[in-house]
Design a protein around this motif. Structure first.
Motif, PDB file in Angstrom:
ATOM      1  N   MET A   1     -43.999 -34.258 -61.404  1.00 41.77           N
ATOM      2  CA  MET A   1     -44.300 -34.859 -60.465  1.00 41.77           C
ATOM      3  C   MET A   1     -44.638 -34.169 -58.737  1.00 41.77           C
ATOM      4  N   THR A   2     -45.785 -34.646 -58.565  1.00 41.87           N
ATOM      5  CA  THR A   2     -45.910 -33.362 -56.814  1.00 41.87           C
ATOM      6  C   THR A   2     -45.567 -33.842 -55.833  1.00 41.87           C
ATOM      7  N   ASP A   3     -45.261 -35.018 -55.517  1.00 39.82           N
ATOM      8  CA  ASP A   3     -44.167 -35.705 -54.048  1.00 39.82           C
ATOM      9  C   ASP A   3     -45.444 -35.389 -53.239  1.00 39.82           C
ATOM     10  N   ARG A   4     -46.013 -35.932 -53.247  1.00 41.31           N
ATOM     11  CA  ARG A   4     -47.119 -36.406 -52.355  1.00 41.31           C
ATOM     12  C   ARG A   4     -47.597 -37.759 -51.262  1.00 41.31           C
ATOM     13  N   TRP A   5     -46.267 -37.548 -50.501  1.00 48.03           N
ATOM     14  CA  TRP A   5     -45.972 -38.931 -50.410  1.00 48.03           C
ATOM     15  C   TRP A   5     -46.623 -38.958 -48.314  1.00 48.03           C
ATOM     16  N   VAL A   6     -47.328 -39.514 -48.277  1.00 46.69           N
ATOM     17  CA  VAL A   6     -47.659 -39.816 -47.167  1.00 46.69           C
ATOM     18  C   VAL A   6     -46.781 -41.284 -46.102  1.00 46.69           C
ATOM     19  N   TRP A   7     -46.645 -41.000 -44.638  1.00 44.87           N
ATOM     20  CA  TRP A   7     -46.250 -41.991 -43.708  1.00 44.87           C
ATOM     21  C   TRP A   7     -47.521 -42.415 -42.538  1.00 44.87           C
ATOM     22  N   LEU A   8     -47.387 -43.591 -42.748  1.00 44.44           N
ATOM     23  CA  LEU A   8     -48.282 -44.077 -41.522  1.00 44.44           C
ATOM     24  C   LEU A   8     -47.596 -44.671 -40.731  1.00 44.44           C
ATOM     25  N   ARG A   9     -47.521 -44.345 -38.880  1.00 44.85           N
ATOM     26  CA  ARG A   9     -46.777 -45.565 -38.541  1.00 44.85           C
ATOM     27  C   ARG A   9     -47.179 -47.071 -38.058  1.00 44.85           C
ATOM     28  N   GLU A  10     -48.809 -47.034 -38.224  1.00 43.28           N
ATOM     29  CA  GLU A  10     -49.436 -48.332 -37.647  1.00 43.28           C
ATOM     30  C   GLU A  10     -50.889 -48.861 -38.996  1.00 43.28           C
ATOM     31  N   VAL A  11     -50.726 -49.895 -39.221  1.00 44.53           N
ATOM     32  CA  VAL A  11     -52.236 -49.693 -40.201  1.00 44.53           C
ATOM     33  C   VAL A  11     -52.433 -51.504 -39.557  1.00 44.53           C
ATOM     34  N   ALA A  12     -54.190 -51.487 -39.624  1.00 43.78           N
ATOM     35  CA  ALA A  12     -54.020 -52.853 -39.515  1.00 43.78           C
ATOM     36  C   ALA A  12     -54.339 -53.278 -41.114  1.00 43.78           C
ATOM     37  N   TRP A  13     -53.851 -54.736 -40.945  1.00 40.31           N
ATOM     38  CA  TRP A  13     -53.187 -55.144 -42.547  1.00 40.31           C
ATOM     39  C   TRP A  13     -54.408 -55.216 -43.330  1.00 40.31           C
ATOM     40  N   ARG A  14     -55.734 -55.969 -42.837  1.00 39.13           N
ATOM     41  CA  ARG A  14     -56.670 -55.520 -43.211  1.00 39.13           C
ATOM     42  C   ARG A  14     -57.691 -54.462 -43.836  1.00 39.13           C
ATOM     43  N   ASP A  15     -57.327 -53.417 -43.309  1.00 34.04           N
ATOM     44  CA  ASP A  15     -57.625 -51.920 -43.760  1.00 34.04           C
ATOM     45  C   ASP A  15     -56.852 -51.282 -44.732  1.00 34.04           C
ATOM     46  N   ALA A  16     -55.682 -52.031 -44.952  1.00 37.39           N
ATOM     47  CA  ALA A  16     -54.467 -51.763 -45.835  1.00 37.39           C
ATOM     48  C   ALA A  16     -55.525 -50.930 -47.537  1.00 37.39           C
ATOM     49  N   ARG A  17     -55.905 -51.620 -48.023  1.00 35.37           N
ATOM     50  CA  ARG A  17     -56.719 -51.432 -49.251  1.00 35.37           C
ATOM     51  C   ARG A  17     -57.292 -50.070 -49.131  1.00 35.37           C
ATOM     52  N   HIS A  18     -58.427 -50.041 -48.100  1.00 36.01           N
ATOM     53  CA  HIS A  18     -58.786 -48.676 -47.953  1.00 36.01           C
ATOM     54  C   HIS A  18     -58.605 -47.483 -47.993  1.00 36.01           C
ATOM     55  N   VAL A  19     -57.749 -47.586 -46.591  1.00 34.65           N
ATOM     56  CA  VAL A  19     -56.529 -46.963 -46.423  1.00 34.65           C
ATOM     57  C   VAL A  19     -55.529 -45.626 -47.235  1.00 34.65           C
ATOM     58  N   ALA A  20     -55.035 -47.290 -48.016  1.00 36.17           N
ATOM     59  CA  ALA A  20     -54.361 -46.523 -49.136  1.00 36.17           C
ATOM     60  C   ALA A  20     -55.464 -46.096 -50.540  1.00 36.17           C
ATOM     61  N   ARG A  21     -56.243 -46.619 -50.487  1.00 39.63           N
ATOM     62  CA  ARG A  21     -57.506 -45.953 -51.357  1.00 39.63           C
ATOM     63  C   ARG A  21     -57.351 -44.512 -50.497  1.00 39.63           C
ATOM     64  N   ASP A  22     -58.390 -44.106 -50.022  1.00 40.29           N
ATOM     65  CA  ASP A  22     -58.083 -43.219 -49.236  1.00 40.29           C
ATOM     66  C   ASP A  22     -57.511 -42.304 -49.250  1.00 40.29           C
TER      67      ASP A  22
END
Length: 178
Positions: A1-22
């Motif tokens: 496992m590579t354990d490459r995690w990202v923690w974002l403080r704020e995301v507009a919920w309508r952008d969640a799909r796009h942000v997670a995919r990126d």
């Protein structure tokens, strides 16, 4: 496992799909979000996960000092695992040991149907989490400039990386905080 995690403080919920995919395209194992919002309104992150329709891994970050324990979060995220690709639960606290204990309790509940723990700052007696999650959910404890993937009572350290200054893949065994 590579354990490459990202923690974002704020995301507009309508952008969640796009942000997670990126972030998944950049090699992230999963994305944890502290605050989702809609216009100027803060949303409960667990409710947003229930409405998430993306296919890229998404999770939530929780400060246990704000009232929701790691054990309660584990039960909520278990239910959400049946609705989508929920990948992670990031747990923080003002106190290092509290963050670790709540992360250990959450991890135990996400991997065992019945749990009894007597930790330094947290106790669970015959706590049940049935059914178990639909898939693996990684628990990460964070305090200050330290982070660990918590798997029961074992901990794998992660390197905290500030906002990435490059466009390449994320470093292995890291938590990128933005």
């Amino acid at each position: 496992m590579t354990d490459r995690w990202v923690w974002l403080r704020e995301v507009a919920w309508r952008d969640a799909r796009h942000v997670a995919r990126d972030w998944a395209a950049r090699g992230a194992s999963g994305l944890g979000v502290t605050h989702f919002y809609d216009e100027d309104v803060a949303l409960d992150p667990f409710v947003v996960l229930g409405a998430y329709e993306g296919s890229a891994p998404l999770g939530v970050a929780l400060n246990v000092n704000e009232g929701r324990s790691g054990a309660v979060a584990a039960r909520e995220i278990t239910a959400l695992s049946y609705l989508g690709p929920i990948s992670s639960l990031i747990i923080t606290a003002q106190d290092r040991q509290v963050a670790l204990d709540h992360a250990e309790a959450a991890s135990a509940l996400l991997t065992q149907a019945q749990v009894t723990l007597d930790l330094e700052t947290w106790k669970l007696q015959d706590a049940a989490n049935r059914p178990q999650p639909n898939h693996l959910i990684t628990v990460i404890a964070v305090h200050g400039d330290e982070a660990w993937v918590v798997d029961g009572s074992t901990r794998r350290p992660l390197t905290i990386v500030p906002v990435p200054h490059h466009e390449g893949e994320l470093p292995e065994r890291s938590l990128t905080i933005i």
